[in-house]
Design an enzyme around this catalytic site. Structure first.
Site, short mmCIF file in Angstrom:
data_model
loop_
_atom_site.label_atom_id
_atom_site.label_comp_id
_atom_site.label_asym_id
_atom_site.label_seq_id
_atom_site.Cartn_x
_atom_site.Cartn_y
_atom_site.Cartn_z
N LYS A 52 67.83 -0.97 90.76
CA LYS A 52 66.81 -2.02 90.90
C LYS A 52 67.19 -3.24 90.07
O LYS A 52 67.06 -4.38 90.52
CB LYS A 52 65.43 -1.47 90.49
CG LYS A 52 64.88 -0.48 91.53
CD LYS A 52 63.63 0.27 91.07
CE LYS A 52 63.29 1.36 92.10
NZ LYS A 52 62.14 2.20 91.72
N GLN A 96 58.55 3.69 86.81
CA GLN A 96 59.36 4.63 87.58
C GLN A 96 58.76 6.04 87.50
O GLN A 96 58.41 6.52 86.42
CB GLN A 96 60.81 4.62 87.04
CG GLN A 96 61.79 5.44 87.85
CD GLN A 96 62.01 4.91 89.28
OE1 GLN A 96 61.91 3.71 89.52
NE2 GLN A 96 62.29 5.79 90.21
N ASP A 119 55.19 -1.92 93.83
CA ASP A 119 55.47 -0.61 94.45
C ASP A 119 54.43 -0.31 95.55
O ASP A 119 54.65 0.60 96.36
CB ASP A 119 55.37 0.51 93.40
CG ASP A 119 56.73 0.99 92.92
OD1 ASP A 119 57.70 0.88 93.69
OD2 ASP A 119 56.79 1.50 91.78
N1 GUN Z 1 60.30 7.39 92.23
C1 GUN Z 1 60.83 7.65 93.45
N2 GUN Z 1 60.64 6.60 94.28
C2 GUN Z 1 59.97 5.67 93.57
C3 GUN Z 1 59.50 4.37 93.88
O1 GUN Z 1 59.62 3.85 94.98
N3 GUN Z 1 58.88 3.72 92.85
C4 GUN Z 1 58.70 4.26 91.63
N4 GUN Z 1 58.04 3.56 90.71
N5 GUN Z 1 59.12 5.47 91.32
C5 GUN Z 1 59.76 6.16 92.28
#
Ligand code: GUN
Length: 293
Positions: A52, A96, A119
């Site tokens: 990211k 996350q 998200d």
């Molecule tokens: N863990 C797995 N996929 C995601 C996601 O799209 N966002 C976040 N914050 N955590 C994750």
């Protein structure tokens, strides 16, 4: 059969975003800023967050990585979220997942300002999506909608079967596919662990979105000729021929299914790269056209 190339599509979208950010900067505007909170040292989460941050660089965004050890309390994490909610230099942020077991994920998600919830996990964003109002949509289903759109997959009037009912993928995917929009206008069936006749239902599908986390679950006998198959699975399976000792395997038995399909996504290089791309799109929207402002 057309292979849907998520890696290429994601690279195209990121360069479109980068061009737009260049223009913003040339007008003297601040670049979008995404912050990510990472708790602990889970291998998968470390990789996702690093990717990211890298995508932010590619798009010309500012990024901040905020790390905590896994003995962090829920109260302290909420305090940090409140700080980010109020920081005008941050357009959007993510926490996350998964979080350590002593922290309640839903309490954390609810603490995030929906206007910064890039998200799309906050109940307000989920609710807005379900009634067709602008807001932030969860990254994986949003990425799949981009792929369907850019590859011109016909969805109107088609029977879409979604395998899996997670809050992050299955449920929002079903909602978006049934929406009165293009892509959209599908008749949607959602199958899950309590569905007795999954094979039979899949055989009736024009579009299958497999998001179960069971490697190779969708076999050749489950796919109608000419169907579109979207594979969301990314399970690490042992592979002694790799330096890492593992490789990613999708929920679809690709080698035997691909030849029957009109469109199919590979793993890796299909849905995966699009997920981070959607997060970049959401962050740009948060900065530029925030639906809450
Ligand atoms: N863990 C797995 N996929 C995601 C996601 O799209 N966002 C976040 N914050 N955590 C994750």
């Amino acid at each position: 059969m057309t292979l849907i190339d998520g890696k290429k599509t994601a690279a195209e979208i990121k360069s479109e975003i980068a061009a737009e950010v260049e223009e913003m900067k040339a007008r003297g505007e601040r670049a979008p800023h995404l912050a990510a909170i990472l708790v602990g040292h889970d291998g998968g989460s470390e990789t996702y967050v690093a990717n990211k941050v890298k995508a932010c660089e590619e798009c010309g965004f500012t990024s901040s990585l905020i790390r905590f050890e896994d003995d962090l309390t829920e109260e302290r994490l909420i305090e940090e979220i409140k700080r980010l909610n109020e920081d005008d230099s941050v357009d959007g942020f993510i926490v996350q997942l998964p979080l350590p077991r002593h922290i309640d994920e839903q309490n954390i998600i609810r603490a995030i300002d929906p206007a910064k919830d890039v998200d799309g996990f906050h109940p307000i964003n989920v609710g807005r999506m379900s009634i067709g109002l602008p807001g932030f949509v969860s990254a994986t289903p949003a990425g799949i909608m981009q792929l369907l759109k850019r590859y011109g997959v016909e969805t109107r009037g088609k029977h879409a079967v979604v395998l899996g009912r997670s809050n992050i993928v299955g449920k929002p995917m079903a909602t978006l596919l049934m929406q009165k929009s293009n892509p959209g206008n599908c008749t949607v069936t959602v199958c899950h662990s309590a569905t007795p006749n999954i094979k039979e239902i899949c055989r009736q599908a024009d579009i299958i979105v497999a998001a179960l986390g069971q490697p190779g679950f969708v076999t050749e006998d489950m796919v109608k000729p000419g169907a579109t198959v979207i594979d969301v699975g990314t399970t690490r399976v042992p592979d002694a021929s790799r330096k890492s000792g593992w490789r990613l395997r999708g929920d679809v038995d690709f080698d035997n299914v691909a030849e029957k399909c009109e469109f199919i996504t590979p793993v890796p290089g299909g849905v995966g790269p699009m997920t981070i791309c959607s997060l970049m799109i959401n962050t740009l929207i948060a900065r530029k056209d925030n639906p809450y402002k």
